[in-house]
Motif scaffolding. Structure first.
Motif, mmCIF file in Angstrom:
data_model
loop_
_atom_site.group_PDB
_atom_site.id
_atom_site.type_symbol
_atom_site.label_atom_id
_atom_site.label_comp_id
_atom_site.label_asym_id
_atom_site.label_seq_id
_atom_site.Cartn_x
_atom_site.Cartn_y
_atom_site.Cartn_z
ATOM 1 N N ALA A 128 0.864 -1.176 0.000
ATOM 2 C CA ALA A 128 0.000 0.000 0.000
ATOM 3 C C ALA A 128 0.901 1.226 0.000
ATOM 4 C CB ALA A 128 -0.906 -0.012 1.222
ATOM 5 N N VAL A 129 0.722 2.108 -0.976
ATOM 6 C CA VAL A 129 1.509 3.339 -1.075
ATOM 7 C C VAL A 129 0.541 4.504 -1.111
ATOM 8 C CG1 VAL A 129 3.173 4.664 -2.450
ATOM 9 C CG2 VAL A 129 3.336 2.153 -2.362
ATOM 10 N N VAL A 130 0.776 5.470 -0.211
ATOM 11 C CA VAL A 130 -0.056 6.667 -0.143
ATOM 12 C C VAL A 130 0.872 7.870 -0.214
ATOM 13 C CG1 VAL A 130 -1.697 7.988 1.245
ATOM 14 C CG2 VAL A 130 -1.797 5.483 1.254
ATOM 15 N N ILE A 131 0.581 8.791 -1.125
ATOM 16 C CA ILE A 131 1.356 10.030 -1.234
ATOM 17 C C ILE A 131 0.393 11.193 -1.058
ATOM 18 C CG2 ILE A 131 2.833 11.479 -2.686
ATOM 19 C CD1 ILE A 131 3.681 8.916 -4.166
ATOM 20 N N ALA A 132 0.755 12.091 -0.129
ATOM 21 C CA ALA A 132 -0.032 13.299 0.111
ATOM 22 C C ALA A 132 0.836 14.512 -0.156
ATOM 23 C CB ALA A 132 -0.538 13.332 1.551
ATOM 24 N N ASP A 133 0.239 15.553 -0.703
ATOM 25 C CA ASP A 133 0.992 16.780 -0.948
ATOM 26 C C ASP A 133 1.273 17.499 0.375
ATOM 27 O OD1 ASP A 133 -1.295 18.311 -0.271
ATOM 28 O OD2 ASP A 133 -1.807 18.690 -2.366
ATOM 29 N N SER A 134 1.919 18.641 0.304
ATOM 30 C CA SER A 134 2.357 19.340 1.517
ATOM 31 C C SER A 134 1.208 19.922 2.329
ATOM 32 C CB SER A 134 3.356 20.445 1.173
ATOM 33 O OG SER A 134 2.751 21.399 0.328
ATOM 34 N N THR A 135 -0.004 19.867 1.806
ATOM 35 C CA THR A 135 -1.168 20.300 2.578
ATOM 36 C C THR A 135 -1.930 19.111 3.161
ATOM 37 O OG1 THR A 135 -2.720 20.332 0.711
ATOM 38 C CG2 THR A 135 -1.431 22.352 1.121
ATOM 39 N N GLY A 136 -1.475 17.899 2.865
ATOM 40 C CA GLY A 136 -2.122 16.709 3.399
ATOM 41 C C GLY A 136 -3.214 16.140 2.532
ATOM 42 N N VAL A 137 -3.290 16.589 1.283
ATOM 43 C CA VAL A 137 -4.274 16.056 0.342
ATOM 44 C C VAL A 137 -3.658 14.857 -0.376
ATOM 45 C CG1 VAL A 137 -5.635 16.521 -1.745
ATOM 46 C CG2 VAL A 137 -5.436 18.259 0.050
ATOM 47 N N ILE A 138 -4.386 13.765 -0.406
ATOM 48 C CA ILE A 138 -3.907 12.543 -1.042
ATOM 49 C C ILE A 138 -3.847 12.757 -2.557
ATOM 50 C CG2 ILE A 138 -4.418 10.107 -1.494
ATOM 51 C CD1 ILE A 138 -5.896 10.155 1.294
ATOM 52 N N ARG A 168 2.584 19.100 9.924
ATOM 53 C CA ARG A 168 2.939 20.506 9.667
ATOM 54 C C ARG A 168 4.377 20.814 10.072
ATOM 55 N NH1 ARG A 168 -2.492 21.066 11.766
ATOM 56 N NH2 ARG A 168 -3.880 21.367 9.991
ATOM 57 N N ARG A 169 4.828 20.261 11.190
ATOM 58 C CA ARG A 169 6.233 20.455 11.600
ATOM 59 C C ARG A 169 7.182 19.885 10.558
ATOM 60 N NH1 ARG A 169 4.533 19.097 16.662
ATOM 61 N NH2 ARG A 169 5.287 16.970 16.435
ATOM 62 N N ALA A 170 6.882 18.697 10.067
ATOM 63 C CA ALA A 170 7.750 18.053 9.077
ATOM 64 C C ALA A 170 7.816 18.864 7.788
ATOM 65 C CB ALA A 170 7.262 16.635 8.797
ATOM 66 N N VAL A 171 6.671 19.353 7.334
ATOM 67 C CA VAL A 171 6.644 20.158 6.105
ATOM 68 C C VAL A 171 7.428 21.453 6.306
ATOM 69 C CG1 VAL A 171 5.147 21.483 4.553
ATOM 70 C CG2 VAL A 171 4.530 19.143 5.193
ATOM 71 N N ALA A 172 7.232 22.104 7.447
ATOM 72 C CA ALA A 172 7.905 23.386 7.701
ATOM 73 C C ALA A 172 9.411 23.231 7.899
ATOM 74 C CB ALA A 172 7.286 24.063 8.922
ATOM 75 N N SER A 173 9.817 22.176 8.597
ATOM 76 C CA SER A 173 11.235 22.016 8.938
ATOM 77 C C SER A 173 12.016 21.194 7.924
ATOM 78 C CB SER A 173 11.375 21.347 10.313
ATOM 79 O OG SER A 173 10.976 19.977 10.240
ATOM 80 N N GLY A 174 11.303 20.387 7.141
ATOM 81 C CA GLY A 174 11.982 19.512 6.192
ATOM 82 C C GLY A 174 12.508 18.244 6.815
ATOM 83 N N ALA A 175 12.090 17.962 8.048
ATOM 84 C CA ALA A 175 12.574 16.769 8.740
ATOM 85 C C ALA A 175 11.448 16.135 9.540
ATOM 86 C CB ALA A 175 13.721 17.134 9.674
ATOM 87 N N HIS A 183 -1.323 13.911 14.595
ATOM 88 C CA HIS A 183 -0.878 13.697 13.219
ATOM 89 C C HIS A 183 -0.633 15.023 12.511
ATOM 90 C CE1 HIS A 183 -1.847 13.583 8.895
ATOM 91 N NE2 HIS A 183 -0.959 12.629 8.913
ATOM 92 N N TRP A 184 -1.620 15.934 12.564
ATOM 93 C CA TRP A 184 -1.481 17.201 11.843
ATOM 94 C C TRP A 184 -0.399 18.080 12.443
ATOM 95 C CZ3 TRP A 184 -2.652 17.112 7.149
ATOM 96 C CH2 TRP A 184 -3.737 16.395 6.682
ATOM 97 N N ASP A 185 -0.221 18.036 13.770
ATOM 98 C CA ASP A 185 0.888 18.784 14.380
ATOM 99 C C ASP A 185 2.217 18.291 13.821
ATOM 100 O OD1 ASP A 185 -0.869 20.278 15.916
ATOM 101 O OD2 ASP A 185 -0.480 19.162 17.777
ATOM 102 N N GLY A 186 2.412 16.982 13.801
ATOM 103 C CA GLY A 186 3.653 16.413 13.273
ATOM 104 C C GLY A 186 3.814 16.628 11.785
#
Length: 106
Positions: free
Chosen positions: A5-15, A55-62, A50-53
């Motif tokens: 199963a592979v799921v890819i979501a963009d940087s806003t969390g949309v699949i 958003r942090r990952a998208v903002a920080s790149g890690a 989930h959304w806190d993490g």
């Protein structure tokens, strides 16, 4: 053929991508999943964290979980919640900007 199963979501969390393996594992067709947010499969009790993490990952790149196999709580189409092992990868532009998150579930 790989049935992970592979799921890819963009940087806003949309699949943006939902594999055949994801259809089989989680019970949602690609037509149902693509264009929806990750709330489709994130159980309600985990969404805030989930959304806190996310958003942090998208903002920080890690992301602390990146590259490791970790259990992900997933809400399936029938409402059942399962802990599914998966590996998170952040998809980045050459400059390091996160443009997507991908999980390959095993």
């Amino acid at each position: 053929m790989n049935s992970n199963a592979v799921v890819i979501a963009d940087s806003t969390g949309v699949i943006r991508f939902w594999s055949v393996g994801a259809e089989q594992a989680f019970g949602y067709s690609a037509a149902e999943a693509v264009g929806e947010t990750l709330d489709l499969i994130v159980p309600a009790e985990y969404r805030e964290a989930h959304w806190d993490g996310f958003r942090r990952a998208v903002a920080s790149g890690a992301a602390p979980l990146e590259g490791q196999v970790n259990p992900f709580p997933v809400r399936q189409a029938d409402g059942a919640v399962a802990s599914v092992p998966g590996r998170l990868t952040l998809v980045r532009r050459a400059q390091g900007q996160v443009i997507a998150a991908m999980v390959v579930f095993e």
